[in-house]
Design an enzyme around this catalytic site. Structure first.
Site, PDB file in Angstrom:
ATOM      1  N   SER A 143       0.831  -1.202   0.000  1.00  0.00           N
ATOM      2  CA  SER A 143       0.000   0.000   0.000  1.00  0.00           C
ATOM      3  C   SER A 143       0.863   1.250   0.000  1.00  0.00           C
ATOM      4  O   SER A 143       1.655   1.471  -0.909  1.00  0.00           O
ATOM      5  CB  SER A 143      -0.956  -0.038   1.188  1.00  0.00           C
ATOM      6  OG  SER A 143      -1.883   1.023   1.127  1.00  0.00           O
ATOM      7  N   ASP A 302      -2.725   5.966  -4.282  1.00  0.00           N
ATOM      8  CA  ASP A 302      -1.541   5.336  -3.707  1.00  0.00           C
ATOM      9  C   ASP A 302      -1.042   4.227  -4.627  1.00  0.00           C
ATOM     10  O   ASP A 302      -1.682   3.935  -5.652  1.00  0.00           O
ATOM     11  CB  ASP A 302      -1.819   4.841  -2.286  1.00  0.00           C
ATOM     12  CG  ASP A 302      -2.851   3.737  -2.218  1.00  0.00           C
ATOM     13  OD1 ASP A 302      -3.597   3.549  -3.210  1.00  0.00           O
ATOM     14  OD2 ASP A 302      -2.953   3.055  -1.190  1.00  0.00           O
ATOM     15  N   ASP A 304      -1.054   1.001  -4.886  1.00  0.00           N
ATOM     16  CA  ASP A 304      -1.927  -0.083  -5.340  1.00  0.00           C
ATOM     17  C   ASP A 304      -3.318   0.419  -5.709  1.00  0.00           C
ATOM     18  O   ASP A 304      -4.228  -0.376  -5.963  1.00  0.00           O
ATOM     19  CB  ASP A 304      -2.002  -1.209  -4.311  1.00  0.00           C
ATOM     20  CG  ASP A 304      -2.605  -0.779  -2.993  1.00  0.00           C
ATOM     21  OD1 ASP A 304      -2.374   0.365  -2.572  1.00  0.00           O
ATOM     22  OD2 ASP A 304      -3.321  -1.590  -2.367  1.00  0.00           O
ATOM     23  N   ASP A 306      -5.897   1.781  -4.246  1.00  0.00           N
ATOM     24  CA  ASP A 306      -7.140   1.529  -3.508  1.00  0.00           C
ATOM     25  C   ASP A 306      -7.533   2.735  -2.645  1.00  0.00           C
ATOM     26  O   ASP A 306      -8.634   2.774  -2.103  1.00  0.00           O
ATOM     27  CB  ASP A 306      -7.047   0.252  -2.664  1.00  0.00           C
ATOM     28  CG  ASP A 306      -6.008   0.322  -1.555  1.00  0.00           C
ATOM     29  OD1 ASP A 306      -5.195   1.269  -1.540  1.00  0.00           O
ATOM     30  OD2 ASP A 306      -6.009  -0.586  -0.700  1.00  0.00           O
TER      31      ASP A 306
END
Length: 571
Positions: A143, A302, A304, A306
């Site tokens: 993340s 960010d 990834d 999400d």
């Protein structure tokens, strides 16, 4: 076995990768050896997260293989290996290698791995699990952590991160294994020939995009004003770049300016100290570009993709940062109000938030006559509620969000999705533009309608073995202090999620929380205030959350600052 014995066991193991042995032999600082070997990298309720490197307490090919072997053992025990596992990864260092390591361990256990051909967002992995009818999913990502980190998240067949009973059962399997002797792997070419390693890409991308497009509620607003909006976007060197640009382009947003310095994937994240859309530094380059092109809004995802960070421009040309609570409520209001106007709302409609998210969500739910559901921190619990709705036939998911900059529009996935959140905010901006308003105007209207709420979050880091014990001691001390007032606010009720109880101090009644047990303390305060304390599930931190409601922005800010000052004295 102490940490030095564990260290010697690794470097003396004949099967250890030669480069890793060289790395470990090069570590001369005993404190670093201790940190690498004093404990195993914990397989928690979602998977692994840690610094990349050799050692028990690090992310490496052996800890990834061990985690995957435990997952494979559980899947085969359930006799569901024939359904396969989807695997995605982000732009971090070693992500493709760890994805292959997981895939080849699954293949060696007779389980087909569907591996994305290149990096993809976390929400697309969630979608792919259900789209391909897999039994599970694996996502290699850390993340928004600093560049030295990577991680490993496990998803179940519903597309959400694992929850009971699967999380505990898989964790037990992983912990029972020896990191070297009880894991399997196979040659990649052999796995491909055997049909156990399958590359996926465009077909899943197209299906994912189609589901996101279905979530548009006001295409006429995009057609009318979408071409006039100016949008600055940065993927922060991560996975969001291609899907975000694609969805905005396909819907008709013509003026999307991507921050060139942060456009390409790069696990070193060279333009930021860590790639967190909550941090002001993540927007420095975006703000520069926005001022050049006179952008209406600035969006950052960010690595990834999400979580979404947002800045919006007011009518004086000033850019305002939106917290995750603010953007979550802005989207919630837009989505629910638009659905009501266009189609009407279902009688069993529900707005879901985490317990540490703003109470403004409660007011939005009340205003539209929908149910407000609170869940523990972690989007997997929102996914769990969505699964309950599906299985019981009772409950219609309208929207869900967390204060930590994550939300989900639609039910095509079971994890937060910054790609669709980007689309929704741009759609909302186009709609408000048809009313001669901007998103900052819309935010101010929310405060005027529901009250001047303010929320803050801060954390105290306690690293290493001593830090973990110190965090546990701090939680015990706070739990046992049983305060009846905090910063002058009367404590009306105390929720101990570890004990599973809610104690009402006004009536002396004790009720169950009706949520899974978790090491979380929550204080309901007078005048709409609240405080929550919990250890981080992914980092060596204890986290403090607070919320207040004031008669004005100034009043709310004053109350929040007083409460924050008091909470900081607890540490």
């Amino acid at each position: 076995m102490n940490y030095l014995e564990a260290y010697r066991e690794w470097v003396d193991n004949p099967g250890l990768d030669p480069l890793m042995r060289e790395e470990l032999l090069g570590v001369k600082d005993e404190d670093e050896i201790r940190d690498r070997f004093y404990t195993e990298l914990e397989f928690g309720t979602a998977g692994l997260r840690g610094v990349i490197g050799g050692g028990l307490n690090r992310m490496n090919m052996y800890t990834v293989r061990k985690a995957t072997q435990g997952l494979a053992d559980y899947i085969n025990e359930q006799k569901k290996g024939n359904r396969g596992v989807a695997i995605a990864y982000d732009s971090r260092h070693m992500s493709p290698e760890f994805a292959d390591e997981a895939a080849l361990c699954l293949a060696a256990n007779g389980i087909k791995a569907y591996v994305f051909e290149s990096l993809r967002p976390t929400p697309e992995l969630s979608f792919a699990v259900r789209h391909l009818k897999c039994i599970a999913g694996i996502n290699i990502t850390a993340s928004h952590n600093p560049p030295e980190y990577n991680g490993y998240k496990v998803y179940w067949e519903d597309g959400a991160q694992i929850v009971p009973p699967h999380d505990k059962a898989i964790t037990e399997k992983v912990r029972s294994l020896d990191v070297f002797e009880c894991t399997a792997s196979m040659d990649k070419e052999e796995a491909i020939k055997a049909g156990l390693y399958v590359s996926i890409g465009k077909e899943v991308d197209d299906a994912y995009m189609e589901e996101i497009r279905k979530c548009v509620l006001r295409p006429e607003a995009i057609k009318s004003c979408g071409g006039e909006l100016k949008i600055v976007y940065t993927p922060l060197h991560g996975t969001g770049n291609l899907p975000v640009q694609r969805i905005l382009s396909e819907l008709g947003f013509e003026h999307v300016y991507v921050v060139s310095e942060q456009e390409k994937p790069d696990g070193g994240f060279p333009t930021v100290s860590y790639p967190n859309p909550e941090a002001a530094e993540a927007f420095e380059l975006g703000l520069e570009l926005a001022k050049k092109v006179d952008a209406d809004l600035i969006l950052a995802t960010d690595p990834d993709a999400d979580r979404l960070g947002v800045y919006v421009k007011d009518d004086k040309g000033v850019y305002h940062a939106l917290t995750g609570n603010m953007s979550g409520c802005l989207i919630a209001e837009y989505e629910i109000a638009s659905r009501k106007e266009k189609y009407g709302l279902p009688k069993d409609g529900a707005l879901i938030k985490s317990i540490v998210s703003t109470n403004m969500a409660d007011e939005i739910a009340k205003a539209y006559g929908v149910e407000l559901i609170e869940v523990l921190t972690g989007f997997k619990y929102i996914g769990q509620k969505m699964l309950e709705f599906q299985e019981s036939g009772r409950g219609t998911y309208l929207f869900g969000f967390e204060e930590s900059y994550g939300c989900l529009i639609g039910d095509y996935a079971r994890d937060k999705d910054a790609v669709s959140a980007t689309m929704a905010l741009c759609e909302a901006a186009a709609y408000y533009k048809t009313l001669d308003k901007n998103l900052w105007d819309a935010m101010l209207m929310l405060y005027e309608k529901y009250g001047y709420t303010r929320e803050k979050v801060f954390s105290v880091t306690k690293a290493g073995a001593e830090g973990k014990a110190e965090i546990e001691a701090m939680m015990t001390r706070i739990r046992e202090s049983n305060p009846r007032e905090i910063a002058g606010f009367e404590v009306r009720a105390f929720r101990d999620y570890q004990a599973g109880t809610i104690t009402n101090f006004t009536t002396s009644e004790v009720e169950p929380t009706n949520l899974p047990k978790s090491n979380v303390l929550y204080y309901d305060l007078a005048d709409g205030g609240w405080v929550c304390v919990r250890p981080s599930g992914t980092e060596p931190k204890i986290k403090y959350y607070l919320g207040v409601k004031g008669s004005s922005f100034a009043d709310a800010d004053e109350k929040a600052e007083l409460l924050e000052k008091t909470l900081k004295s607890w540490s």
